[in-house]
Design a protein around this motif. Structure first.
Motif, short mmCIF file in Angstrom:
data_model
loop_
_atom_site.label_atom_id
_atom_site.label_comp_id
_atom_site.label_asym_id
_atom_site.label_seq_id
_atom_site.Cartn_x
_atom_site.Cartn_y
_atom_site.Cartn_z
N ARG A 339 0.81 -1.23 0.00
CA ARG A 339 0.00 0.00 0.00
C ARG A 339 0.84 1.27 0.00
NH1 ARG A 339 -4.38 -1.39 4.81
NH2 ARG A 339 -5.42 -3.18 3.80
N GLY A 340 2.10 1.15 0.38
CA GLY A 340 2.93 2.33 0.50
C GLY A 340 2.50 3.25 1.62
N GLU A 341 2.05 2.65 2.72
CA GLU A 341 1.57 3.46 3.84
C GLU A 341 1.80 2.72 5.15
OE1 GLU A 341 -2.50 3.84 2.61
OE2 GLU A 341 -3.15 2.13 3.81
N THR A 342 1.73 3.47 6.25
CA THR A 342 1.84 2.88 7.58
C THR A 342 0.58 2.09 7.90
OG1 THR A 342 3.25 4.69 8.31
CG2 THR A 342 2.17 3.40 10.03
N VAL A 343 0.74 0.94 8.56
CA VAL A 343 -0.39 0.06 8.87
C VAL A 343 -0.58 -0.01 10.38
CG1 VAL A 343 -1.27 -2.31 8.73
CG2 VAL A 343 -0.04 -1.30 6.79
N ALA A 344 -1.80 0.26 10.83
CA ALA A 344 -2.12 0.17 12.26
C ALA A 344 -2.35 -1.29 12.65
CB ALA A 344 -3.37 0.99 12.57
N ILE A 345 -1.87 -1.67 13.82
CA ILE A 345 -2.06 -3.03 14.35
C ILE A 345 -3.31 -3.04 15.22
CG2 ILE A 345 -1.03 -4.87 15.72
CD1 ILE A 345 0.36 -4.27 13.02
N THR A 346 -4.21 -3.97 14.94
CA THR A 346 -5.52 -3.98 15.62
C THR A 346 -5.50 -4.76 16.92
OG1 THR A 346 -6.25 -5.96 14.41
CG2 THR A 346 -6.69 -3.82 13.39
N THR A 347 -4.60 -5.75 17.04
CA THR A 347 -4.57 -6.57 18.26
C THR A 347 -3.75 -5.87 19.34
OG1 THR A 347 -2.68 -7.80 17.40
CG2 THR A 347 -4.87 -8.76 17.07
N ARG A 348 -4.11 -6.12 20.57
CA ARG A 348 -3.34 -5.66 21.72
C ARG A 348 -3.08 -6.86 22.61
NH1 ARG A 348 -2.22 -2.25 19.05
NH2 ARG A 348 -2.42 0.00 19.25
N VAL A 349 -1.93 -6.91 23.22
CA VAL A 349 -1.57 -8.06 24.03
C VAL A 349 -0.79 -7.58 25.23
CG1 VAL A 349 0.57 -8.49 22.76
CG2 VAL A 349 -0.55 -10.38 23.94
N GLU A 350 -1.00 -8.25 26.35
CA GLU A 350 -0.20 -7.96 27.54
C GLU A 350 1.16 -8.64 27.40
OE1 GLU A 350 -1.05 -6.09 30.14
OE2 GLU A 350 -3.03 -5.63 29.28
N ARG A 351 2.19 -8.00 27.91
CA ARG A 351 3.48 -8.68 27.95
C ARG A 351 3.33 -9.94 28.80
NH1 ARG A 351 8.52 -5.44 29.74
NH2 ARG A 351 7.18 -4.77 31.45
N PRO A 352 3.88 -11.07 28.34
CA PRO A 352 3.80 -12.29 29.16
C PRO A 352 4.52 -12.08 30.48
CG PRO A 352 5.30 -12.59 27.32
CD PRO A 352 4.60 -11.29 27.08
N ALA A 353 4.00 -12.69 31.54
CA ALA A 353 4.61 -12.54 32.86
C ALA A 353 6.04 -13.06 32.83
CB ALA A 353 3.80 -13.32 33.89
N PRO A 354 6.96 -12.33 33.47
CA PRO A 354 8.33 -12.83 33.55
C PRO A 354 8.40 -14.05 34.45
CG PRO A 354 8.08 -10.91 34.94
CD PRO A 354 6.79 -11.05 34.18
N LEU A 355 9.43 -14.86 34.27
CA LEU A 355 9.67 -15.96 35.20
C LEU A 355 10.19 -15.38 36.51
CD1 LEU A 355 11.40 -18.60 32.90
CD2 LEU A 355 9.06 -18.63 33.74
N SER A 356 9.63 -15.81 37.61
CA SER A 356 10.04 -15.28 38.90
C SER A 356 11.30 -15.94 39.43
CB SER A 356 8.92 -15.45 39.93
OG SER A 356 8.58 -16.81 40.08
N ASP A 357 11.60 -17.12 38.92
CA ASP A 357 12.78 -17.87 39.35
C ASP A 357 13.47 -18.47 38.14
OD1 ASP A 357 12.46 -17.72 42.29
OD2 ASP A 357 10.63 -18.83 41.88
N SER A 358 14.65 -19.01 38.37
CA SER A 358 15.37 -19.68 37.31
C SER A 358 14.77 -21.07 37.06
CB SER A 358 16.84 -19.80 37.69
OG SER A 358 17.57 -20.34 36.62
N LEU A 359 15.30 -21.72 36.05
CA LEU A 359 14.92 -23.09 35.74
C LEU A 359 15.94 -24.05 36.31
CD1 LEU A 359 14.01 -22.46 32.03
CD2 LEU A 359 12.41 -23.24 33.76
N VAL A 360 15.47 -25.04 37.02
CA VAL A 360 16.36 -26.06 37.57
C VAL A 360 15.76 -27.43 37.27
CG1 VAL A 360 17.47 -26.99 39.62
CG2 VAL A 360 17.10 -24.53 39.42
N ASP A 361 16.47 -28.20 36.45
CA ASP A 361 16.01 -29.56 36.11
C ASP A 361 14.59 -29.56 35.56
OD1 ASP A 361 18.43 -30.62 36.98
OD2 ASP A 361 17.71 -30.80 39.03
#
Length: 366
Positions: A339-361
């Motif tokens: 189109r030769g133009e800027t496109v608006a994004i219609t979806t909105r999403v929350e940032r996924p929750a961060p991991l509160s701890d590391s991964l162990v096994d």
């Protein structure tokens, strides 16, 4: 630990990466693998000592709660819909669908049935990227201003034994590699608000350089060099280039710029790597930034988090809304180019929750 049964559909190249790491997650139980190519499924089952099943068996097995969809991109939605209709949750390889419209349909069906969709990539849950997320959230870079995201190579036909799908609908550098970069950017900066861009194709055919089809010529149906800008809802603006046409370059994969510092983020196609914080005065010296998140190849981490979330009745991180948002953003580059133009994004999403701890096994922090 309560286990969640998994049925795997699709036994191609990527399936071995999952089957190698699935045993790291005690919550996951592989109940069977299946493929339209029965010989391929049997070989993969024997290689990893898991049951080989028919596709229909996986759909009707009451022990299976999640279908892991590792088919080629153009089959992602069709397989996902069948799994949902069979009452299964679905975790799919990226991209969620070939088009935003079909991804939206899959998401709508899942919501109507009260089932979950998960989707790769889950690399943003790896140690380096969770460390980067913690730094952004703690204000280490100040107010985010922008960044860059680069994946550029000569093309996957150099190494992949069957590279055709990379150049068909659902392929190309943006839909193949873009999910890693854009998903990590949403993890770090939040949702994208609008997109500008250009998409080009410089060759109509490609020659395979890998065995067993070395020398065979395949057609190209998608753009192979895509570049543009993403304007995020938080005001940051990020430049992006995804290409199968570049012989070599010296850009780092991902950089985030803020008013107080910059982050040099490692390749979002991987879970780990070196992360550098460049403060306002001076440059990073010596050791990279380190926080207590485990390194390593945690392929299937998003699937394991989804299984935990089902048991615990909480949101999972590599979720369908995130994948749908990323799919809309990726498609918008082509739309903007056409189109030769800027496109608006219609979806909105929350940032996924961060991991509160590391991964162990393979045990997930909440």
């Amino acid at each position: 630990m309560q286990q969640v049964g998994i049925g795997i559909i699709g036994c191609g190249n990527i399936s071995s990466a999952y089957l190698k790491t699935l045993p790291q997650f005690p919550i996951l139980k592989v109940c069977g693998v299946a493929d339209l190519n029965a010989d391929l499924a049997a070989a993969r089952a024997a290689e990893f000592n898991v049951p080989v099943r028919s596709i229909e068996d996986l759909y009707v097995d009451p022990e299976i709660r999640i279908i892991l969809n590792l088919t080629v991109p153009k089959a992602h939605v069709a397989v996902g819909l069948k799994a949902l209709e069979a009452g299964k949750h679905v975790y799919s390889e990226k991209p969620l669908g070939v088009t935003f419209a079909e991804g939206l349909h899959l998401s709508s069906v899942a919501r109507a049935l009260g089932l979950r969709i998960g989707s790769a990539p889950d690399t943003f849950l790896g140690g380096a990227h969770q460390t980067a997320r913690a730094l952004v959230d703690d204000g280490a870079i100040g107010q985010p201003i922008g960044g860059t995201a680069y994946f550029m190579c000569p093309g996957h036909e150099r190494w992949h034994p069957n590279p055709d799908f990379y150049y068909e609908a659902g392929g190309g550098p943006m839909l193949d590699m873009g999910p890693y970069y854009i998903t990590d950017l949403v993890n770090l900066l939040g949702p994208v608000e609008k997109v500008a861009g250009f998409a080009t194709k410089v060759r109509d055919t490609r020659k395979i350089g890998s065995e067993p089809r070395r020398g065979e010529v395949i057609p190209v149906h998608v753009p192979t060099h895509v570049t543009g800008l993403m304007s995020f809802a938080n005001g940051a603006v990020v430049q992006i280039s995804m290409s199968f046409d570049v012989a070599g370059h010296r850009h780092t994969p991902l950089e985030i710029y803020g008013t107080e510092a910059s982050l040099i983020v490692p390749d979002p196609n991987h879970f780990g790597g070196d992360l550098f914080l460049l403060p306002l005065v001076g440059e990073a010296q010596g050791k990279p930034v380190s926080l207590p998140y485990a390194e390593g190849n945690w392929r299937s981490l998003g699937l394991a988090d989804m299984a935990h979330a089902i048991i615990e009745d909480r949101p999972h991180r590599a979720n369908g809304d995130l994948a749908l948002h990323v799919l809309e953003v990726m498609e918008a580059f082509q739309t903007a180019s056409d189109r030769g133009e800027t496109v608006a994004i219609t979806t909105r999403v929350e940032r996924p929750a961060p991991l509160s701890d590391s991964l162990v096994d393979g045990l997930l922090g909440r």
